[in-house]
Design a protein around this motif. Structure first.
Motif, PDB file in Angstrom:
ATOM      1  N   ARG A  85      76.605  24.359  48.724  1.00  0.00           N
ATOM      2  CA  ARG A  85      78.021  24.456  49.048  1.00  0.00           C
ATOM      3  C   ARG A  85      78.675  23.088  48.966  1.00  0.00           C
ATOM      4  NH1 ARG A  85      75.820  27.916  53.192  1.00  0.00           N
ATOM      5  NH2 ARG A  85      76.423  30.095  52.868  1.00  0.00           N
ATOM      6  N   PRO A  86      79.836  22.982  48.358  1.00  0.00           N
ATOM      7  CA  PRO A  86      80.523  21.687  48.285  1.00  0.00           C
ATOM      8  C   PRO A  86      81.219  21.375  49.596  1.00  0.00           C
ATOM      9  CG  PRO A  86      81.872  23.355  47.237  1.00  0.00           C
ATOM     10  CD  PRO A  86      80.589  24.040  47.644  1.00  0.00           C
ATOM     11  N   PRO A  87      81.533  20.111  49.843  1.00  0.00           N
ATOM     12  CA  PRO A  87      82.335  19.781  51.029  1.00  0.00           C
ATOM     13  C   PRO A  87      83.769  20.260  50.847  1.00  0.00           C
ATOM     14  CG  PRO A  87      82.004  17.832  49.667  1.00  0.00           C
ATOM     15  CD  PRO A  87      81.166  18.915  49.059  1.00  0.00           C
ATOM     16  N   VAL A  92      92.146  21.028  51.717  1.00  0.00           N
ATOM     17  CA  VAL A  92      91.576  22.052  52.589  1.00  0.00           C
ATOM     18  C   VAL A  92      91.201  21.455  53.937  1.00  0.00           C
ATOM     19  CG1 VAL A  92      89.632  23.644  52.865  1.00  0.00           C
ATOM     20  CG2 VAL A  92      90.766  23.419  50.644  1.00  0.00           C
ATOM     21  N   ALA A  93      90.595  20.255  53.922  1.00  0.00           N
ATOM     22  CA  ALA A  93      90.206  19.602  55.173  1.00  0.00           C
ATOM     23  C   ALA A  93      91.420  19.333  56.053  1.00  0.00           C
ATOM     24  CB  ALA A  93      89.468  18.302  54.871  1.00  0.00           C
ATOM     25  N   ARG A  94      92.513  18.903  55.436  1.00  0.00           N
ATOM     26  CA  ARG A  94      93.726  18.654  56.225  1.00  0.00           C
ATOM     27  C   ARG A  94      94.272  19.950  56.807  1.00  0.00           C
ATOM     28  NH1 ARG A  94      94.663  14.742  52.087  1.00  0.00           N
ATOM     29  NH2 ARG A  94      95.766  16.283  50.829  1.00  0.00           N
ATOM     30  N   ALA A  95      94.226  21.028  56.024  1.00  0.00           N
ATOM     31  CA  ALA A  95      94.736  22.316  56.510  1.00  0.00           C
ATOM     32  C   ALA A  95      93.884  22.850  57.662  1.00  0.00           C
ATOM     33  CB  ALA A  95      94.771  23.329  55.367  1.00  0.00           C
ATOM     34  N   LEU A  96      92.566  22.653  57.597  1.00  0.00           N
ATOM     35  CA  LEU A  96      91.677  23.175  58.619  1.00  0.00           C
ATOM     36  C   LEU A  96      91.695  22.357  59.900  1.00  0.00           C
ATOM     37  CD1 LEU A  96      88.582  24.169  56.460  1.00  0.00           C
ATOM     38  CD2 LEU A  96      90.411  25.628  57.296  1.00  0.00           C
ATOM     39  N   ILE A 123      82.441  21.943  65.638  1.00  0.00           N
ATOM     40  CA  ILE A 123      81.705  21.976  64.365  1.00  0.00           C
ATOM     41  C   ILE A 123      82.231  20.906  63.418  1.00  0.00           C
ATOM     42  CG2 ILE A 123      81.303  23.365  62.293  1.00  0.00           C
ATOM     43  CD1 ILE A 123      81.291  25.841  64.108  1.00  0.00           C
ATOM     44  N   ILE A 124      83.548  20.744  63.347  1.00  0.00           N
ATOM     45  CA  ILE A 124      84.139  19.759  62.435  1.00  0.00           C
ATOM     46  C   ILE A 124      83.660  18.346  62.764  1.00  0.00           C
ATOM     47  CG2 ILE A 124      86.293  18.635  61.758  1.00  0.00           C
ATOM     48  CD1 ILE A 124      87.711  21.254  62.048  1.00  0.00           C
ATOM     49  N   VAL A 125      83.709  17.996  64.051  1.00  0.00           N
ATOM     50  CA  VAL A 125      83.446  16.612  64.457  1.00  0.00           C
ATOM     51  C   VAL A 125      81.955  16.296  64.469  1.00  0.00           C
ATOM     52  CG1 VAL A 125      83.703  14.953  66.334  1.00  0.00           C
ATOM     53  CG2 VAL A 125      85.570  16.507  65.782  1.00  0.00           C
ATOM     54  N   THR A 126      81.137  17.233  64.919  1.00  0.00           N
ATOM     55  CA  THR A 126      79.711  16.955  65.079  1.00  0.00           C
ATOM     56  C   THR A 126      78.874  17.325  63.860  1.00  0.00           C
ATOM     57  OG1 THR A 126      79.247  19.128  66.061  1.00  0.00           O
ATOM     58  CG2 THR A 126      79.925  17.343  67.550  1.00  0.00           C
ATOM     59  N   GLY A 127      79.369  18.210  63.005  1.00  0.00           N
ATOM     60  CA  GLY A 127      78.580  18.634  61.859  1.00  0.00           C
ATOM     61  C   GLY A 127      77.419  19.528  62.239  1.00  0.00           C
ATOM     62  N   ARG A 128      77.432  20.085  63.450  1.00  0.00           N
ATOM     63  CA  ARG A 128      76.347  20.990  63.844  1.00  0.00           C
ATOM     64  C   ARG A 128      76.505  22.339  63.151  1.00  0.00           C
ATOM     65  NH1 ARG A 128      72.859  17.546  65.056  1.00  0.00           N
ATOM     66  NH2 ARG A 128      74.339  16.348  63.828  1.00  0.00           N
ATOM     67  N   ARG A 129      75.398  23.049  63.059  1.00  0.00           N
ATOM     68  CA  ARG A 129      75.459  24.404  62.519  1.00  0.00           C
ATOM     69  C   ARG A 129      76.253  25.299  63.470  1.00  0.00           C
ATOM     70  NH1 ARG A 129      70.240  22.506  61.978  1.00  0.00           N
ATOM     71  NH2 ARG A 129      69.539  22.205  59.828  1.00  0.00           N
ATOM     72  N   CYS A 130      76.870  26.326  62.905  1.00  0.00           N
ATOM     73  CA  CYS A 130      77.725  27.206  63.705  1.00  0.00           C
ATOM     74  C   CYS A 130      76.945  27.838  64.853  1.00  0.00           C
ATOM     75  CB  CYS A 130      78.325  28.286  62.814  1.00  0.00           C
ATOM     76  SG  CYS A 130      79.506  29.361  63.640  1.00  0.00           S
ATOM     77  N   ASP A 231      91.907  33.409  55.126  1.00  0.00           N
ATOM     78  CA  ASP A 231      92.709  34.255  54.238  1.00  0.00           C
ATOM     79  C   ASP A 231      94.197  34.097  54.527  1.00  0.00           C
ATOM     80  OD1 ASP A 231      90.358  35.140  53.143  1.00  0.00           O
ATOM     81  OD2 ASP A 231      90.307  37.015  54.277  1.00  0.00           O
ATOM     82  N   ASP A 232      94.538  33.958  55.800  1.00  0.00           N
ATOM     83  CA  ASP A 232      95.943  33.806  56.182  1.00  0.00           C
ATOM     84  C   ASP A 232      96.510  32.479  55.690  1.00  0.00           C
ATOM     85  OD1 ASP A 232      98.316  34.679  57.624  1.00  0.00           O
ATOM     86  OD2 ASP A 232      97.872  33.071  59.028  1.00  0.00           O
ATOM     87  N   LEU A 233      95.662  31.412  55.678  1.00  0.00           N
ATOM     88  CA  LEU A 233      96.117  30.106  55.182  1.00  0.00           C
ATOM     89  C   LEU A 233      96.246  30.072  53.665  1.00  0.00           C
ATOM     90  CD1 LEU A 233      94.011  27.668  57.432  1.00  0.00           C
ATOM     91  CD2 LEU A 233      96.409  28.329  57.704  1.00  0.00           C
ATOM     92  N   ASP A 234      95.561  31.006  52.975  1.00  0.00           N
ATOM     93  CA  ASP A 234      95.629  31.111  51.510  1.00  0.00           C
ATOM     94  C   ASP A 234      95.205  29.790  50.854  1.00  0.00           C
ATOM     95  OD1 ASP A 234      96.008  32.395  49.115  1.00  0.00           O
ATOM     96  OD2 ASP A 234      98.140  31.890  48.978  1.00  0.00           O
ATOM     97  N   ILE A 235      94.009  29.305  51.224  1.00  0.00           N
ATOM     98  CA  ILE A 235      93.498  28.046  50.661  1.00  0.00           C
ATOM     99  C   ILE A 235      92.198  28.257  49.890  1.00  0.00           C
ATOM    100  CG2 ILE A 235      94.575  26.536  52.360  1.00  0.00           C
ATOM    101  CD1 ILE A 235      92.013  26.574  53.948  1.00  0.00           C
TER     102      ILE A 235
END
Length: 470
Positions: A85-87, A92-96, A123-130, A231-235
């Motif tokens: 999976r790509p980063p 997209v990162a700014r939207a999320l 998850i965003i800050v630590t990079g841990r698995r969900c 889906d709602d963000l349409d990104i």
């Protein structure tokens, strides 16, 4: 049903895969049809083959009247293609991470405030698995030496109860979630939890048959809300795990070594960490060019110049973080740091770079110098007598020390293999490097004082791998 029917079914699936046609059964996102791809076709073949073979072995096929030739004609699915999976892309990162979008995530898809937004921000800050975030215990926070820490169960490698340093903002976010979870428990049970109950409580408890708060939210629940939000963000189509890839790539771009990334993500080996690293050749070239060692003409060949081992004052850090294009110019096999030449003047030493103490080697030049070293060794081996061979070895000894120092510096950063795989001595690559350096200099020259200060701060972080992990 005969073997011909199975052959027709297989041919239809392969035709749909080649032409990108829609599936007759599978459905994608709400309101959209699923396109038959290599992966979806393989899944159909695999599941159909397993179902039919199971029916044949259990005798159910005979009871239903399925022809054995029909079942045997179902081909194997073939090798499954698994793509890394790509980063997240920058947009997209700014939207999320946008505050307005995050507010919509919690208000629209988590109306009872179970922690969907808090889990995603963690998850965003630590990079841990969900799953690691959703399964956090209530007492997962602590401070050690004044630093906020997060304790979690490391999955996949059997390494449990791992401590991770987190930003103060995330610590406060999870503390607020702790209070909400305790309030929910007290509302359900009319009393606070005992010490034994508190030790078993989840930080993100589900509200389904969970009076004691032991059961955490499920990944299915989290992913459903996240997917509807995307889906709602349409990104485009993105999954939460790509935040882990994004963090790993950002750490490496900030100057962290592969060893640092491996430890931070909790991997056993660097090969596992490499799966999460996504760098283009230009990214890698920029990282390697920040590794400088003194050239063969300096008093200490091979001494690392861009990785200070002692703390710096702000003024020293700003001086050290000057952009490469401002204090150097590309030369054959490295960089010239003699400022009059950098400013466009003539070289007073007639371009004798390799014997000049102003010449430095960068990580991007390692393969070039390795080839040179092999040429020198062959030249010394072919000398007519021992005296000539000894003279050649002594003459090239400073250069050999500089190369050894460069290799040690790159190995310490986990970039040695990447440097050996990147050949920047190709003419097109070399001129691309010269032009990109010149453009960076032009861009910085046109920036204001505030922009130059911000750029310097960024370079300081890039030059210090430890700051990328903090």
């Amino acid at each position: 049903m005969t073997a011909d029917h199975m052959h027709q079914f297989v041919a239809d699936q392969r035709q749909r895969e080649r032409d990108g046609l829609v599936s007759l059964v599978a459905r994608g996102r709400p309101g959209k049809q699923s396109i038959v791809t290599d992966n979806t076709r393989q899944r159909v073949f695999h599941r159909t083959r397993r179902l039919l073979r199971g029916a044949l072995e259990s005798g159910e096929a005979e009871r239903l009247g399925l022809d054995r030739a029909f079942i045997a004609a179902m081909p194997a699915p073939g090798r499954t293609v698994r793509r890394s999976r790509p980063p997240f892309a920058d947009g997209v990162a700014r939207a999320l991470a946008d505050e307005t979008n995050l507010r919509g995530l919690s208000e629209t898809y988590d109306p009872f405030d179970r922690g969907l937004r808090d889990a995603w921000e963690t998850i965003i800050v630590t990079g841990r698995r969900c799953g690691e975030v959703l399964q956090l215990r209530l007492d997962c926070l602590g401070r050690y030496g004044g630093l906020p820490m997060l304790w979690h169960d490391q999955t996949k490698v059997g390494n449990y109860d791992q401590a991770l340093r987190i930003p103060e903002r995330v610590h406060q976010l999870l503390q607020a979630r702790q209070r909400k979870t305790l309030t929910l428990f007290e509302a359900r049970n009319n009393r606070p939890p005992t010490a034994e109950e508190r030790a078993q409580m989840a930080l993100f408890p589900t509200n389904i048959r969970n009076r004691d708060g032991h059961r955490p939210l499920s990944y299915k629940w989290f992913h459903k809300g996240f997917k509807l939000w995307i889906d709602d963000l349409d990104i485009g189509r993105w999954v939460p795990h790509q935040a882990r890839h994004s963090l790993a790539t950002s750490l490496l771009r900030a100057g962290a070594s592969l060893t640092h990334v491996r430890r931070y993500l909790g991997h056993v080996s660097e090969r596992m960490a490499e799966h999460y690293i996504h760098l283009t050749q230009s990214d890698l070239e920029d990282v390697l060019q920040y590794v400088w060692v003194a050239g063969p003409g300096s008093p200490s060949p091979g001494e690392v110049l861009t990785e200070p081992t002692t703390p710096l004052t702000r003024e020293q850090a700003q001086a050290l973080a000057i952009d490469l294009s401002r204090r150097s110019t590309p030369a054959e096999g490295g960089f010239c740091t003699f400022q009059p030449v950098v400013d466009g003047g003539a070289c007073p030493w007639n371009l004798d770079c390799h014997n000049c103490d102003k010449f430095v080697l960068s990580g991007a030049d390692l393969l070039y110098w390795r080839r040179k070293r092999e040429q020198w060794r062959l030249l010394a081996e072919g000398a007519p007598d021992d005296a000539t061979a000894d003279y050649l070895h002594r003459y090239f000894e400073p250069t050999a020390r500089a190369i050894d120092g460069l290799e040690k510096a790159l190995a310490g950063l986990g970039l040695l293999d990447d440097a050996l795989a990147l050949d920047l001595r190709k003419p097109q690559d070399y001129f691309h490097r010269v032009w990109s350096t010149a453009f960076r200099a032009a861009d910085l020259a046109g920036a204001g004082d505030d922009e130059q200060s911000e750029y310097s701060d960024t370079c300081t972080t890039d030059n210090n791998p430890k700051q990328g992990i903090a």
